[in-house]
Design a protein around this motif. Structure first.
Motif, PDB file in Angstrom:
ATOM      1  N   ALA A 157       1.029  -1.262   0.167  1.00 30.75           N
ATOM      2  CA  ALA A 157      -0.094  -0.009  -0.106  1.00 30.75           C
ATOM      3  C   ALA A 157       0.976   1.297  -0.086  1.00 30.75           C
ATOM      4  CB  ALA A 157      -0.885  -0.044   1.219  1.00 30.75           C
ATOM      5  N   LEU A 158       1.973   1.194   0.835  1.00 30.11           N
ATOM      6  CA  LEU A 158       2.974   2.514   0.748  1.00 30.11           C
ATOM      7  C   LEU A 158       3.408   2.547  -0.584  1.00 30.11           C
ATOM      8  CD1 LEU A 158       4.384   4.607   2.352  1.00 30.11           C
ATOM      9  CD2 LEU A 158       5.871   2.935   3.114  1.00 30.11           C
ATOM     10  N   LEU A 159       3.805   1.599  -1.215  1.00 35.35           N
ATOM     11  CA  LEU A 159       4.490   1.891  -2.471  1.00 35.35           C
ATOM     12  C   LEU A 159       3.510   2.181  -3.462  1.00 35.35           C
ATOM     13  CD1 LEU A 159       7.107   1.338  -4.178  1.00 35.35           C
ATOM     14  CD2 LEU A 159       6.432  -0.890  -4.352  1.00 35.35           C
ATOM     15  N   PHE A 160       2.217   1.674  -3.475  1.00 32.06           N
ATOM     16  CA  PHE A 160       1.252   2.188  -4.145  1.00 32.06           C
ATOM     17  C   PHE A 160       1.078   3.580  -4.183  1.00 32.06           C
ATOM     18  CE2 PHE A 160      -3.106   3.056  -4.950  1.00 32.06           C
ATOM     19  CZ  PHE A 160      -3.372   2.656  -6.360  1.00 32.06           C
ATOM     20  N   PHE A 161       0.835   3.945  -3.084  1.00 29.31           N
ATOM     21  CA  PHE A 161       0.577   5.675  -2.691  1.00 29.31           C
ATOM     22  C   PHE A 161       1.896   6.523  -3.135  1.00 29.31           C
ATOM     23  CE2 PHE A 161      -2.980   3.628  -0.230  1.00 29.31           C
ATOM     24  CZ  PHE A 161      -3.963   4.213  -1.024  1.00 29.31           C
ATOM     25  N   VAL A 162       2.795   5.972  -2.974  1.00 27.37           N
ATOM     26  CA  VAL A 162       4.292   6.746  -3.541  1.00 27.37           C
ATOM     27  C   VAL A 162       4.301   6.995  -4.793  1.00 27.37           C
ATOM     28  CG1 VAL A 162       6.712   6.425  -3.640  1.00 27.37           C
ATOM     29  CG2 VAL A 162       5.664   6.130  -1.407  1.00 27.37           C
ATOM     30  N   VAL A 163       3.767   5.775  -5.581  1.00 32.68           N
ATOM     31  CA  VAL A 163       3.834   5.803  -7.171  1.00 32.68           C
ATOM     32  C   VAL A 163       2.741   6.877  -7.437  1.00 32.68           C
ATOM     33  CG1 VAL A 163       3.079   4.608  -9.111  1.00 32.68           C
ATOM     34  CG2 VAL A 163       4.746   3.579  -7.441  1.00 32.68           C
ATOM     35  N   MET A 164       1.629   6.813  -6.836  1.00 32.46           N
ATOM     36  CA  MET A 164       0.446   7.861  -6.876  1.00 32.46           C
ATOM     37  C   MET A 164       1.011   9.129  -6.812  1.00 32.46           C
ATOM     38  SD  MET A 164      -2.297   6.102  -8.001  1.00 32.46           S
ATOM     39  CE  MET A 164      -3.698   7.029  -7.421  1.00 32.46           C
ATOM     40  N   ASP A 165       1.842   9.358  -5.719  1.00 29.63           N
ATOM     41  CA  ASP A 165       2.390  10.725  -5.264  1.00 29.63           C
ATOM     42  C   ASP A 165       3.202  11.262  -6.450  1.00 29.63           C
ATOM     43  OD1 ASP A 165       2.814  12.893  -3.671  1.00 29.63           O
ATOM     44  OD2 ASP A 165       4.723  12.111  -2.811  1.00 29.63           O
ATOM     45  N   TRP A 166       4.142  10.353  -6.965  1.00 31.96           N
ATOM     46  CA  TRP A 166       5.134  10.629  -7.860  1.00 31.96           C
ATOM     47  C   TRP A 166       4.396  11.032  -9.137  1.00 31.96           C
ATOM     48  CZ3 TRP A 166       9.733   7.134  -8.863  1.00 31.96           C
ATOM     49  CH2 TRP A 166      10.753   7.255  -7.784  1.00 31.96           C
ATOM     50  N   LEU A 167       3.363  10.344  -9.609  1.00 34.07           N
ATOM     51  CA  LEU A 167       2.527  10.429 -10.784  1.00 34.07           C
ATOM     52  C   LEU A 167       1.934  12.007 -10.614  1.00 34.07           C
ATOM     53  CD1 LEU A 167       1.225   7.119 -11.592  1.00 34.07           C
ATOM     54  CD2 LEU A 167       2.535   8.345 -12.828  1.00 34.07           C
ATOM     55  N   SER A 168       1.192  12.190  -9.666  1.00 31.22           N
ATOM     56  CA  SER A 168       0.561  13.469  -9.251  1.00 31.22           C
ATOM     57  C   SER A 168       1.452  14.705  -9.204  1.00 31.22           C
ATOM     58  CB  SER A 168      -0.529  13.529  -8.107  1.00 31.22           C
ATOM     59  OG  SER A 168       0.365  12.988  -6.817  1.00 31.22           O
ATOM     60  N   GLY A 169       2.789  14.482  -8.738  1.00 29.66           N
ATOM     61  CA  GLY A 169       3.558  15.466  -8.571  1.00 29.66           C
ATOM     62  C   GLY A 169       4.299  15.989  -9.759  1.00 29.66           C
ATOM     63  N   ILE A 170       4.611  14.801 -10.681  1.00 34.15           N
ATOM     64  CA  ILE A 170       5.158  15.209 -12.119  1.00 34.15           C
ATOM     65  C   ILE A 170       4.116  15.867 -12.794  1.00 34.15           C
ATOM     66  CG2 ILE A 170       5.890  14.102 -14.200  1.00 34.15           C
ATOM     67  CD1 ILE A 170       6.775  11.788 -12.602  1.00 34.15           C
ATOM     68  N   ARG A 171       2.944  15.635 -12.782  1.00 36.65           N
ATOM     69  CA  ARG A 171       1.741  16.370 -13.419  1.00 36.65           C
ATOM     70  C   ARG A 171       1.623  17.693 -13.041  1.00 36.65           C
ATOM     71  NH1 ARG A 171       2.370  15.669 -18.072  1.00 36.65           N
ATOM     72  NH2 ARG A 171       0.569  16.982 -18.314  1.00 36.65           N
ATOM     73  N   ALA A 172       1.767  17.959 -11.858  1.00 39.67           N
ATOM     74  CA  ALA A 172       1.645  19.253 -11.099  1.00 39.67           C
ATOM     75  C   ALA A 172       2.756  20.032 -11.557  1.00 39.67           C
ATOM     76  CB  ALA A 172       1.337  19.179  -9.534  1.00 39.67           C
ATOM     77  N   ALA A 173       3.904  19.431 -11.478  1.00 44.97           N
ATOM     78  CA  ALA A 173       5.002  20.374 -11.840  1.00 44.97           C
ATOM     79  C   ALA A 173       5.185  20.682 -13.384  1.00 44.97           C
ATOM     80  CB  ALA A 173       6.246  19.342 -11.407  1.00 44.97           C
ATOM     81  N   LYS A 174       4.616  19.622 -14.164  1.00 41.77           N
ATOM     82  CA  LYS A 174       4.493  20.196 -15.618  1.00 41.77           C
ATOM     83  C   LYS A 174       3.373  21.191 -15.747  1.00 41.77           C
ATOM     84  CE  LYS A 174       6.949  16.718 -17.584  1.00 41.77           C
ATOM     85  NZ  LYS A 174       8.027  16.690 -18.493  1.00 41.77           N
ATOM     86  N   LYS A 175       2.355  21.221 -15.108  1.00 40.84           N
ATOM     87  CA  LYS A 175       1.321  22.049 -15.225  1.00 40.84           C
ATOM     88  C   LYS A 175       1.752  23.305 -14.766  1.00 40.84           C
ATOM     89  CE  LYS A 175      -3.380  23.167 -14.284  1.00 40.84           C
ATOM     90  NZ  LYS A 175      -4.699  22.932 -13.612  1.00 40.84           N
ATOM     91  N   ASP A 176       2.457  23.599 -13.489  1.00 41.27           N
ATOM     92  CA  ASP A 176       2.919  25.042 -13.485  1.00 41.27           C
ATOM     93  C   ASP A 176       4.092  25.337 -13.673  1.00 41.27           C
ATOM     94  OD1 ASP A 176       4.418  23.686 -11.360  1.00 41.27           O
ATOM     95  OD2 ASP A 176       2.797  24.229  -9.803  1.00 41.27           O
ATOM     96  N   HIS A 177       4.521  24.626 -14.765  1.00 42.31           N
ATOM     97  CA  HIS A 177       6.050  24.689 -15.280  1.00 42.31           C
ATOM     98  C   HIS A 177       7.121  25.067 -14.311  1.00 42.31           C
ATOM     99  CE1 HIS A 177       3.891  25.223 -19.050  1.00 42.31           C
ATOM    100  NE2 HIS A 177       3.196  26.473 -18.226  1.00 42.31           N
ATOM    101  N   THR A 178       7.418  23.982 -13.271  1.00 43.25           N
ATOM    102  CA  THR A 178       8.226  23.948 -12.310  1.00 43.25           C
ATOM    103  C   THR A 178       9.060  22.641 -12.326  1.00 43.25           C
ATOM    104  OG1 THR A 178       6.973  23.104 -10.444  1.00 43.25           O
ATOM    105  CG2 THR A 178       7.178  25.585 -10.580  1.00 43.25           C
ATOM    106  N   TYR A 179       8.711  21.899 -13.448  1.00 43.52           N
ATOM    107  CA  TYR A 179       9.265  20.614 -13.358  1.00 43.52           C
ATOM    108  C   TYR A 179      11.046  20.806 -13.876  1.00 43.52           C
ATOM    109  CZ  TYR A 179      10.461  15.808 -14.837  1.00 43.52           C
ATOM    110  OH  TYR A 179      10.717  14.543 -14.905  1.00 43.52           O
TER     111      TYR A 179
END
Length: 154
Positions: A37-59
């Motif tokens: 479960a921890l690994l699953f949510f870490v992957v979800m956190d990475w995916l959402s973090g990458i998308r958020a950074a791409k959206k606000d141009h801070t990647y």
């Protein structure tokens, strides 16, 4: 039955990593489930973090590389708890506290990243209001950090 080279390699990895996992985290079914479960949510956190950074141009790859090390650190916290449980003869109390605390933190981060990525629109308003109260400080920190990184790049 004769094994080919890839099968031997995978078997060797299993022979190394399964006992290592059991030593670090424990052998119980609950341990495997909570770490999955921890690994699953870490992957979800990475995916959402990458998308958020791409959206606000801070990647930034530097920040992403730091995130890999931060993730390994986070995933090792419950292992440290299990080792301390062994030292003190406890039945998984420190492991459980660190694992649940880590999952709680990762869920906050994932939710804040999802809102930054614009995915909060998919949630019903009362649920979003509850989530915003829950992750408010985490979301504020992420927005501030993203603005600082964006300002440093310009």
């Amino acid at each position: 039955m004769k094994l080919n080279k890839p099968q031997i390699f995978v078997s060797a990895l299993g022979a190394i990593f399964v006992p290592l996992f059991d030593f670090l985290y424990g052998e119980a079914d609950a341990v495997v489930t909570i770490m999955a479960a921890l690994l699953f949510f870490v992957v979800m956190d990475w995916l959402s973090g990458i998308r958020a950074a791409k959206k606000d141009h801070t990647y930034a790859s530097k920040y992403g590389i730091d995130g890999v090390f931060r993730t390994f650190f986070i995933l090792l916290l419950p292992a440290g708890g299990n080792l301390l449980d062994g030292v003190f003869g406890l039945p998984g109390a420190i492991f459980g506290a660190l694992a649940i605390g880590t999952i709680y933190h990762v869920l906050q981060s994932m939710t804040a990243n999802s809102i930054r990525a614009g995915w909060g629109d998919w949630l019903p308003l009362p649920v979003l209001d509850s989530i915003l109260k829950w992750v408010g400080s985490e979301l504020d920190k992420k927005i501030k950090r993203a603005a600082e990184r964006k300002g440093a790049e310009e």
